[in-house]
Design a protein around this motif. Structure first.
Motif, PDB file in Angstrom:
ATOM      1  N   LYS A 281       6.157   9.360  -9.416  1.00 19.46           N
ATOM      2  CA  LYS A 281       5.926   9.693 -10.908  1.00 19.46           C
ATOM      3  C   LYS A 281       5.637  11.282 -11.037  1.00 19.46           C
ATOM      4  O   LYS A 281       5.954  11.552 -12.277  1.00 19.46           O
ATOM      5  N   ASN A 282       5.247  11.985 -10.244  1.00 13.00           N
ATOM      6  CA  ASN A 282       4.629  13.325 -10.399  1.00 13.00           C
ATOM      7  C   ASN A 282       5.747  13.986 -10.293  1.00 13.00           C
ATOM      8  O   ASN A 282       5.620  15.441 -10.366  1.00 13.00           O
ATOM      9  N   ILE A 283       7.004  14.045  -9.797  1.00 13.90           N
ATOM     10  CA  ILE A 283       8.207  14.627  -9.580  1.00 13.90           C
ATOM     11  C   ILE A 283       8.980  14.839 -10.667  1.00 13.90           C
ATOM     12  O   ILE A 283       9.363  13.906 -11.619  1.00 13.90           O
ATOM     13  N   GLU A 284       9.266  16.055 -11.385  1.00 13.15           N
ATOM     14  CA  GLU A 284      10.240  16.243 -12.450  1.00 13.15           C
ATOM     15  C   GLU A 284      11.279  15.727 -12.457  1.00 13.15           C
ATOM     16  O   GLU A 284      11.917  15.812 -11.395  1.00 13.15           O
ATOM     17  N   GLY A 285      12.026  14.912 -13.596  1.00  9.31           N
ATOM     18  CA  GLY A 285      12.998  14.400 -13.578  1.00  9.31           C
ATOM     19  C   GLY A 285      13.230  12.918 -13.276  1.00  9.31           C
ATOM     20  O   GLY A 285      14.159  12.288 -13.421  1.00  9.31           O
ATOM     21  N   THR A 286      11.895  12.314 -12.987  1.00  9.87           N
ATOM     22  CA  THR A 286      12.008  10.875 -13.015  1.00  9.87           C
ATOM     23  C   THR A 286      11.530  10.364 -14.231  1.00  9.87           C
ATOM     24  O   THR A 286      10.555  10.818 -14.838  1.00  9.87           O
TER      25      THR A 286
ATOM     26  N   THR B 145       0.900  -1.126  -0.098  1.00  8.76           N
ATOM     27  CA  THR B 145      -0.146   0.112   0.050  1.00  8.76           C
ATOM     28  C   THR B 145       0.888   1.255  -0.028  1.00  8.76           C
ATOM     29  O   THR B 145       0.752   2.224  -0.830  1.00  8.76           O
ATOM     30  N   LYS B 146       1.975   1.371   0.907  1.00  7.95           N
ATOM     31  CA  LYS B 146       2.743   2.309   0.969  1.00  7.95           C
ATOM     32  C   LYS B 146       3.529   2.664  -0.121  1.00  7.95           C
ATOM     33  O   LYS B 146       3.751   3.947  -0.501  1.00  7.95           O
ATOM     34  N   GLY B 147       3.994   1.538  -0.666  1.00  7.35           N
ATOM     35  CA  GLY B 147       4.874   1.556  -2.006  1.00  7.35           C
ATOM     36  C   GLY B 147       4.154   2.107  -3.057  1.00  7.35           C
ATOM     37  O   GLY B 147       4.949   2.806  -3.700  1.00  7.35           O
ATOM     38  N   LYS B 148       2.769   1.854  -3.311  1.00  9.03           N
ATOM     39  CA  LYS B 148       2.011   2.349  -4.192  1.00  9.03           C
ATOM     40  C   LYS B 148       1.814   3.882  -4.020  1.00  9.03           C
ATOM     41  O   LYS B 148       2.009   4.521  -5.039  1.00  9.03           O
ATOM     42  N   GLU B 149       1.642   4.270  -2.705  1.00 11.92           N
ATOM     43  CA  GLU B 149       1.841   5.790  -2.687  1.00 11.92           C
ATOM     44  C   GLU B 149       2.867   6.461  -3.034  1.00 11.92           C
ATOM     45  O   GLU B 149       2.852   7.579  -3.651  1.00 11.92           O
ATOM     46  N   ILE B 150       4.290   5.716  -2.546  1.00 12.57           N
ATOM     47  CA  ILE B 150       5.516   6.557  -3.070  1.00 12.57           C
ATOM     48  C   ILE B 150       5.631   6.399  -4.681  1.00 12.57           C
ATOM     49  O   ILE B 150       6.186   7.301  -5.084  1.00 12.57           O
ATOM     50  N   GLU B 151       5.266   5.351  -5.141  1.00 11.11           N
ATOM     51  CA  GLU B 151       5.338   5.252  -6.699  1.00 11.11           C
ATOM     52  C   GLU B 151       4.613   6.316  -7.296  1.00 11.11           C
ATOM     53  O   GLU B 151       4.990   7.061  -8.180  1.00 11.11           O
TER      54      GLU B 151
ATOM     55  N   SER C 196       8.486   2.553 -11.336  1.00  8.57           N
ATOM     56  CA  SER C 196       7.769   1.351 -11.047  1.00  8.57           C
ATOM     57  C   SER C 196       8.124   0.834  -9.813  1.00  8.57           C
ATOM     58  O   SER C 196       9.419   0.861  -9.393  1.00  8.57           O
ATOM     59  N   MET C 197       7.277  -0.017  -9.078  1.00  9.14           N
ATOM     60  CA  MET C 197       7.393  -0.729  -7.994  1.00  9.14           C
ATOM     61  C   MET C 197       7.366  -2.225  -8.319  1.00  9.14           C
ATOM     62  O   MET C 197       7.023  -2.756  -9.274  1.00  9.14           O
ATOM     63  N   GLU C 198       8.613  -2.868  -7.753  1.00  2.17           N
ATOM     64  CA  GLU C 198       8.414  -4.343  -7.987  1.00  2.17           C
ATOM     65  C   GLU C 198       7.203  -5.124  -7.383  1.00  2.17           C
ATOM     66  O   GLU C 198       6.606  -4.751  -6.641  1.00  2.17           O
ATOM     67  N   GLN C 199       7.071  -6.017  -8.133  1.00  3.35           N
ATOM     68  CA  GLN C 199       5.779  -6.935  -7.974  1.00  3.35           C
ATOM     69  C   GLN C 199       5.913  -7.666  -6.749  1.00  3.35           C
ATOM     70  O   GLN C 199       7.123  -8.405  -6.698  1.00  3.35           O
ATOM     71  N   ILE C 200       4.956  -7.445  -5.849  1.00  4.49           N
ATOM     72  CA  ILE C 200       4.888  -8.354  -4.639  1.00  4.49           C
ATOM     73  C   ILE C 200       3.487  -8.846  -4.382  1.00  4.49           C
ATOM     74  O   ILE C 200       3.141  -9.304  -3.178  1.00  4.49           O
ATOM     75  N   ALA C 201       2.906  -8.950  -5.442  1.00  5.63           N
ATOM     76  CA  ALA C 201       1.419  -9.585  -5.351  1.00  5.63           C
ATOM     77  C   ALA C 201       1.036 -10.055  -6.795  1.00  5.63           C
ATOM     78  O   ALA C 201       1.716  -9.510  -7.843  1.00  5.63           O
ATOM     79  N   GLY C 202       0.165 -10.947  -6.891  1.00 14.62           N
ATOM     80  CA  GLY C 202      -0.406 -11.388  -8.283  1.00 14.62           C
ATOM     81  C   GLY C 202       0.249 -12.762  -8.718  1.00 14.62           C
ATOM     82  O   GLY C 202      -0.338 -12.994  -9.752  1.00 14.62           O
ATOM     83  N   GLU C 203       0.928 -13.313  -7.724  1.00 17.15           N
ATOM     84  CA  GLU C 203       1.310 -14.762  -8.036  1.00 17.15           C
ATOM     85  C   GLU C 203       0.318 -15.671  -7.704  1.00 17.15           C
ATOM     86  O   GLU C 203      -0.021 -15.764  -6.412  1.00 17.15           O
ATOM     87  N   ALA C 204      -0.396 -16.593  -8.607  1.00 17.81           N
ATOM     88  CA  ALA C 204      -1.521 -17.566  -8.038  1.00 17.81           C
ATOM     89  C   ALA C 204      -0.622 -18.772  -7.273  1.00 17.81           C
ATOM     90  O   ALA C 204       0.360 -19.412  -7.637  1.00 17.81           O
ATOM     91  N   GLN C 205      -1.170 -19.029  -6.013  1.00 17.11           N
ATOM     92  CA  GLN C 205      -0.670 -20.012  -5.035  1.00 17.11           C
ATOM     93  C   GLN C 205      -1.921 -20.779  -4.572  1.00 17.11           C
ATOM     94  O   GLN C 205      -2.880 -20.400  -4.239  1.00 17.11           O
ATOM     95  N   LEU C 206      -1.382 -22.159  -4.315  1.00 16.73           N
ATOM     96  CA  LEU C 206      -2.443 -22.958  -3.900  1.00 16.73           C
ATOM     97  C   LEU C 206      -2.178 -22.745  -2.119  1.00 16.73           C
ATOM     98  O   LEU C 206      -0.934 -23.238  -1.548  1.00 16.73           O
ATOM     99  N   VAL C 207      -3.143 -22.373  -1.462  1.00 13.75           N
ATOM    100  CA  VAL C 207      -3.062 -22.207   0.102  1.00 13.75           C
ATOM    101  C   VAL C 207      -3.804 -23.248   0.828  1.00 13.75           C
ATOM    102  O   VAL C 207      -4.963 -23.417   0.504  1.00 13.75           O
ATOM    103  N   VAL C 208      -3.437 -23.855   1.570  1.00 15.33           N
ATOM    104  CA  VAL C 208      -4.147 -25.045   2.387  1.00 15.33           C
ATOM    105  C   VAL C 208      -3.881 -24.598   3.840  1.00 15.33           C
ATOM    106  O   VAL C 208      -2.681 -24.539   4.496  1.00 15.33           O
TER     107      VAL C 208
END
Length: 520
Positions: free
Chosen positions: A330-335, A320-326, A339-351
Motif C-alpha cells: 500500500k505504501n509503494i507508489e503506483g499501487t 500475519t505475513k500477508g498483512k505485513e506484505i499488504e 487488499s488481502m483475501e479474507q482467510i479469517a472471520g467466518e464463524a464456525q462451530l468447533v467440537v
C-alpha cells in the motif's frame, strides 16, 4: 489508435502493389531506342504521343513484363521480411497467444494475398489496361520533395561510412535505453463502465449484503456522471462465478467523458466514489472495469491486475505475513486497490473431543462425530415418493438448538458400560473464527494480496515490490512469494520472445543477404 493501426495495416498490404505499379509506370513513361530515334527524326509534337505502342519495337505487354521481372524479386523479399516480423507471435502460449495469434494469422494471410496481387494481378491488369504509352507529368507538390530526396540520397551515397556509423550509433544508443523502458502485458482500455467490488465481513448475512448494496447504489447515483448502478450479491445463476454473500459487485454505467462534471478522468471519479461510500465503516472497496476484471480473474483467480501469492502450510503465519506484505504494498507508489483475501472471520462451530475422557468412558471418537453430524447436519429418515420423483427426509435439531452452544453440549452419548454422558463432559464446544475458504495452488496453501497498477509500468512496480519484500518482510524458512496475474503472462511471453526474436532477426538478415548478394 485503431484508425492509425488500420492505416498502417492497409499500407503494408498495398505496398508491394504500389511498388510494382510505379515501376511499370516508369517503364511506360520512358522511350525505348526506337522511340528516341523517332523523336530525333520527327520531333515531339503536342498532338502526338511520342511513347505510343506504335513506335514501341517490343510491344507494351513485353515492356510491362520486363518491368514486373525487375521488381518482382525485391517485392517478394520485402513481403517475406514483414511476415517473419510477425512470426514470433505464433510461439506465444496461454492468454497472450489467444490475444495476439489471431492478429498474426490475419496479417500473414493478408501479406501472402498482397504478394500474389503484386506479382500476378497487377501486371496482368496493366497489360489489359495500358495499350499505349503514358506521358509523365511532374506534380508541383512533389517536385521540391523529390529534389530534396535526390540531394540527400546523393550525399548519403558519397558518405557511406558516416551513414553507417550514425546508424550503428543510434542502434547502440537505443539498446542502452532498454533497461529504463517499462514493461506491460496489455494496455488498459476505457470500457465506459466501472466495476466496484465491495467486501464485507465474512460473517455477513444475505440480508445485510442486500441492505448495504441498496445504500451504496444510492450514493453512486448521486454523481451526475452515473447513468445506472446495478448490484450483484453472491454467485450467478449458472454457478460459474462462485462468490460468498459477503462480496458485492456493483456495475456503474457512465456518461461520455466530455459530459462529466465531478472529475476529468476515471481514476479521479473513482477516488470521489470511494470517499462518498466510505461513510459506511468496515467496507473494503476495489475499483476496476468489468471486462478487465473477468480477464484478471481468468489469469490468476483474483480480480486484479497483480496477484502476490504467499505459500506455506500454517494459516496463522500466512495471515500475519500477508498483512505485513499488504501494508508494505500500500505504501509503494503506483499501487491501487490493495487488499488481502479474507482467510479469517467466518464463524464456525468447533467440537474438539477430549480423548482422555472418552477413553475413560469407553466412547470412540467416531461416535462423537456421528452424533454431531446427525444432530446438526441431519440424518436420512426415509423418502417421499411423488411419481418418478424421490425426496429424502432429513431429521436434525431445530435451528434455535443448532445455534446454541449449551444445547449442543447437552447432547447425550451412551458409554460402553451403559452410562449416559453429555457431549460437554467429553468434548469442548465453541463458536470460533475460522477461514471462510482454504485456497491452494500446486497442492500448497496460499494467501493472495491483490493490487491494480496505476501510473506505472507493471514490470517496474513488481521489481520494486519484490525488492521491498526481501528487505522488510522476514519470511520463515519454506515460505515463498510468487507474482501472478498479468505479470505472470508477461514474464512467460517475454522469456519466449527472448529466444524467438533473435532467430527472426537472423532470418531477416539472411533474406537481406540473398536479396542484395552483399553484407554491406
Amino acid at each position: 489508435m485503431s484508425l492509425g493501426g488500420l492505416a498502417i495495416a492497409i499500407g503494408m498490404m498495398v505496398d508491394g502493389s504500389v511498388v510494382m505499379m510505379e515501376h511499370i509506370y516508369g517503364h511506360l513513361t520512358r522511350p525505348d531506342e526506337e522511340h528516341r530515334e523517332h523523336i530525333q527524326t520527327n520531333g515531339a509534337s503536342d498532338n502526338e504521343d511520342p511513347f505510343d505502342a506504335v513506335h514501341d519495337s517490343h510491344g507494351m505487354p513485353l515492356r510491362i513484363q520486363q518491368a514486373a521481372r525487375e521488381v518482382g524479386r525485391p517485392v517478394f523479399f520485402a513481403v517475406m521480411i514483414i511476415i517473419i516480423v510477425f512470426a514470433p507471435l505464433f510461439t506465444l502460449e496461454g492468454v497472450e497467444g489467444k490475444l495476439f495469434q489471431p492478429m498474426a494469422i490475419s496479417i500473414v494471410l493478408s501479406m501472402f494475398a498482397s504478394l500474389i496481387v503484386a506479382l500476378a494481378v497487377i501486371p496482368a491488369l496493366a497489360t489489359y489496361l495500358f495499350t499505349r504509352g503514358i506521358k509523365h507529368r511532374d506534380s508541383p507538390l512533389l517536385r521540391p520533395i523529390e529534389k530534396f530526396y535526390r540531394k540527400a540520397l546523393k550525399n548519403g551515397l558519397q558518405q557511406k561510412q558516416s551513414v553507417v556509423i550514425t546508424a550503428a550509433t543510434l542502434f547502440i544508443g537505443s539498446l542502452l535505453l532498454v533497461p529504463w523502458l517499462g514493461t506491460e502485458f496489455v494496455p488498459e482500455l476505457e470500457e465506459g463502465t466501472i466495476n466496484v467490488r465491495v467486501t464485507l465481513a465474512p460473517s455477513s448475512s444475505l440480508d445485510t449484503a442486500l441492505a448495504v448494496s441498496k445504500k451504496l447504489e444510492a450514493k453512486l447515483l448521486e454523481f451526475p456522471e452515473v447513468i445506472y448502478a446495478s448490484s450483484r450479491v453472491g454467485r450467478t445463476e449458472i454457478g460459474g462465478d462462485p462468490e460468498p454473500v459477503s462480496n458485492i459487485e456493483i456495475f456503474v454505467g457512465l456518461k461520455p467523458v466530455d459530459e462529466w462534471e465531478s472529475a476529468k478522468d476515471r481514476l479521479s471519479i473513482q477516488i470521489l466514489m470511494e470517499e462518498k461510500m466510505s461513510v459506511h465503516p468496515g467496507l473494503l472497496f476495489t475499483f476496476s472495469q468489468p471486462i478487465v476484471t473477468r480477464v484478471d480473474e481468468l489469469l490468476s483467480g483474483v480480480k486484479a491486475q497483480l496477484a502476490i501469492k504467499l505459500f506455506d502450510s500454517d494459516l496463522n503465519v500466512l495471515a500475519t505475513k500477508g498483512k505485513e506484505i499488504e501494508t508494505l504494498v500500500k505504501n509503494i507508489e503506483g499501487t491501487r486497490g490493495v487488499s488481502m483475501e479474507q482467510i479469517a472471520g467466518e464463524a464456525q462451530l468447533v467440537v474438539r473431543p477430549n480423548r482422555d475422557r472418552l477413553a475413560r468412558f469407553g466412547i470412540p471418537v467416531d461416535q462423537v462425530m456421528s452424533l454431531v453430524s446427525g444432530a446438526i447436519g441431519g440424518q436420512s429418515a426415509g423418502q417421499v415418493i411423488k411419481g418418478n420423483e424421490r425426496y429424502d427426509i432429513y431429521v436434525r435439531l431445530a435451528k434455535s438448538y443448532r445455534n446454541n452452544v449449551s444445547a449442543i453440549e447437552g447432547l447425550i452419548l451412551k458409554a460402553a458400560n451403559g452410562a449416559w454422558v453429555k457431549l460437554g463432559d467429553v468434548a469442548s464446544v465453541a463458536i470460533e473464527s475460522g477461514p471462510p475458504q482454504i485456497r491452494r495452488d500446486d497442492v500448497q496453501r496460499r494467501v493472495v494480496i491483490q493490487s491494480n497498477v496505476e501510473g506505472r509500468d507493471m514490470g517496474g512496480l513488481v521489481a520494486e515490490i519484490d525488492q521491498q519484500i526481501q528487505k522488510k518482510v522476514d519470511l520463515p524458512p519454506g515460505y515463498s512469494v510468487i507474482f501472478g496475474g498479468q505479470f505472470e503472462n508477461q514474464q512467460r511471453a517475454q522469456a519466449r520472445l527472448l529466444i524467438v526474436v533473435p532467430l527472426s532477426l537472423a532470418l531477416i538478415f539472411l533474406l537481406l543477404y540473398f536479396a542484395f548478394d552483399s553484407v554491406g
